[in-house]
Scaffold this motif. Structure first.
Motif, PDB file in Angstrom:
ATOM      1  N   MET A   8      -5.446  -0.177  11.971  1.00 41.20           N
ATOM      2  CA  MET A   8      -4.054  -0.387  12.330  1.00 41.20           C
ATOM      3  C   MET A   8      -3.106  -0.018  11.189  1.00 41.20           C
ATOM      4  N   HIS A   9      -2.027   0.651  11.540  1.00 40.21           N
ATOM      5  CA  HIS A   9      -0.987   1.000  10.580  1.00 40.21           C
ATOM      6  C   HIS A   9       0.238   1.439  11.363  1.00 40.21           C
ATOM      7  N   THR A  10       1.360   1.603  10.668  1.00 43.54           N
ATOM      8  CA  THR A  10       2.599   2.013  11.336  1.00 43.54           C
ATOM      9  C   THR A  10       3.134   3.337  10.805  1.00 43.54           C
ATOM     10  N   ARG A  11       2.345   4.064  10.010  1.00 44.03           N
ATOM     11  CA  ARG A  11       2.846   5.304   9.416  1.00 44.03           C
ATOM     12  C   ARG A  11       2.984   6.401  10.471  1.00 44.03           C
ATOM     13  N   TYR A  15       5.806  10.393   6.931  1.00 41.44           N
ATOM     14  CA  TYR A  15       5.163   9.795   5.767  1.00 41.44           C
ATOM     15  C   TYR A  15       3.868  10.512   5.426  1.00 41.44           C
ATOM     16  N   LEU A  16       3.034  10.774   6.431  1.00 43.05           N
ATOM     17  CA  LEU A  16       1.716  11.333   6.190  1.00 43.05           C
ATOM     18  C   LEU A  16       1.784  12.755   5.657  1.00 43.05           C
ATOM     19  N   MET A  56       0.820  -1.211   0.000  1.00 43.13           N
ATOM     20  CA  MET A  56       0.000   0.000   0.000  1.00 43.13           C
ATOM     21  C   MET A  56       0.856   1.264   0.000  1.00 43.13           C
ATOM     22  N   VAL A  57       1.910   1.250   0.763  1.00 42.83           N
ATOM     23  CA  VAL A  57       2.787   2.421   0.841  1.00 42.83           C
ATOM     24  C   VAL A  57       3.457   2.675  -0.510  1.00 42.83           C
ATOM     25  N   PRO A 113      -3.355   5.446   5.182  1.00 41.18           N
ATOM     26  CA  PRO A 113      -4.018   4.541   6.119  1.00 41.18           C
ATOM     27  C   PRO A 113      -5.283   5.145   6.704  1.00 41.18           C
ATOM     28  N   HIS A 114      -6.287   4.315   6.878  1.00 44.19           N
ATOM     29  CA  HIS A 114      -7.490   4.723   7.589  1.00 44.19           C
ATOM     30  C   HIS A 114      -7.079   5.111   9.000  1.00 44.19           C
TER      31      HIS A 114
END
Length: 435
Positions: free
Chosen positions: A391-394, A398-399, A379-380, A386-387
């Protein structure tokens, strides 16, 4: 109120707040916010706990929603409804239907509060109609100094532009006004379809239907598709027995047992998936919107979901399928795919671009890390967002590159909450630390 441990619906996030409050009015809410600030406590509001992230976790003041539950007004002539933050979507949908009205689009569950659902960007699927937050026409926000801001396109428009999906970072939402329209009927057409056919025809299926979504069952070539379109009627709901068999017995009861078996015997999952992909047969029915858009979700899970540019959807899905097939992963939950049009909300996952959503799930208690890490990498690489509630690690670095209006949001946050009264570890990671 005496503090006790708070846990989310999935059970993967917990918090032990220092204080809990359940204000019954906006004035009470403003007072508890001011008191917490004076006492040096950070403040977070919680909804019904259906987020999978720690967006609402705090060791300070936890504001609970249950007493902010009034439907303040329903105005058919203006096409609006105003509700307090703690109203559940289930209550809202029922009240609107009784008044002959409906939201234009919605997600697939109704247990969320309106403030929780909108603040994290909850969405359904729609060619032309976006998230629940995109249907907001006004909101009431309690800010860090205890002020109450009325926000709309005409009043505090810069706050309105951001606070529709505010992550709880700008203040506590106390009420929301949504655009509604006369109650209408949707005809739902559900049918099996192969993965190759769905991906080959994806653009046409999206273009030809007001609401299109599908589920792919990993370890198989099978998908279940759903097309919802407005109908002149007459209403033809799913017969009660058929609905119970499909939606309760198979989609919840049998699926729960299959997931539990798969957790203790992962080698059985591909076989279970093949059976699951063939379990639900085609059906067509016509009903009012919330009875078509939503369905019961009783099997508990954890979830990751990313929004990618609409044109990246098929390449991403094919890569995800290839990754699962090359790996030793055993995935019991289907992959869910939905769409949304571009909107103008700063931190909406559809901000400025037509989007496709790819959601992956794992049964609660299963080892999800390897699967979610591999999916997130795909996805990245596609520029995914990310919603906010999944769950995500961003992180903020990044955002910031993923959202053209990220700096606009954080500048507003600096103005409204310079002391970070509403901050927690999650917001510090995704929005960045105070400079």
């Amino acid at each position: 109120m005496r503090a006790r441990e708070w846990r989310n619906w999935a059970g993967n996030v917990s918090a032990r707040p220092g204080r809990v409050a359940a204000p019954a009015s906006v004035d009470e809410l403003a007072a508890v916010v001011r008191k917490a600030a004076a006492d040096g406590l950070r403040v977070k509001a919680v909804g019904s706990g259906h987020s999978f992230t720690a967006a609402a976790a705090t060791d300070g003041l936890l504001v609970r929603p249950e007493a902010l539950s009034a439907i303040r007004s329903i105005d058919p002539e203006a096409g609006t409804v105003t509700v307090e933050a703690g109203v559940q979507l289930r209550q809202l949908n029922a009240a609107l239907a009784a008044a002959g009205l409906s939201l234009r689009n919605m997600g697939d569950i109704m247990e969320q509060t309106v403030a929780g659902a909108t603040s994290t960007g909850t969405h359904g699927t729609g060619r032309d109609s976006g998230s629940i937050a995109a249907q907001i026409t006004a909101l009431e926000l309690v800010t860090a100094d205890g002020s109450v801001l009325d926000c709309s396109a005409d009043r505090n428009p810069e706050v309105f532009a951001a606070a529709r999906i505010g992550l709880g970072a700008l203040g506590v939402v106390s009420a929301l006004t949504f655009a509604v329209e006369p109650l209408f009927l949707l005809t739902a057409r559900e049918e099996p379809m192969s993965f190759d056919r769905v991906t080959a025809e994806f653009d046409r299926l999206v273009a030809d239907n007001e609401h299109f979504e599908f589920y792919w069952f990993p370890h198989t070539e099978g998908c279940t598709t759903k097309r919802n379109n407005r109908s002149a009627g007459p209403a033809a709901p799913v017969p009660a027995l058929r609905g119970w068999i499909d939606d309760e017995l198979l989609s919840n009861g049998v699926f729960q047992a299959a997931c539990a078996l798969g957790r203790v015997a992962p080698a059985a999952i591909p076989g279970i998936a093949r059976i699951s992909s063939r379990a639900l047969s085609a059906r067509t029915y016509t009903d009012i919107p919330y009875k078509v858009f939503t369905s019961p979700r009783r099997v508990r899970f954890v979830e990751m979901e990313y929004a990618v540019p609409r044109e990246a959807a098929v390449p991403v899905l094919r890569e995800l399928k290839s990754m699962v097939e090359r790996s030793d992963l055993r995935i019991s939950f289907p992959v869910e795919v939905r769409v949304a049009p571009a909107d103008d909300i700063a931190l909406s996952t559809a901000s400025g671009r037509d989007s496709a959503y790819v959601a992956v799930h794992m049964y609660r208690g299963s080892r999800y890390q390897e699967y979610f890490t591999a999916v997130e990498r795909i996805m990245v690489a596609a520029g995914g967002r990310p919603h906010w509630g999944k769950m995500h690690t961003r992180d903020a670095e990044y955002l910031r590159s993923a959202y053209p209006r990220f700096e606009e949001f954080t500048a507003l946050r600096d103005r409204l909450d310079p002391e970070r009264l509403f901050e927690n570890d999650y917001l510090r990671r995704v929005l960045g630390a105070r400079t």
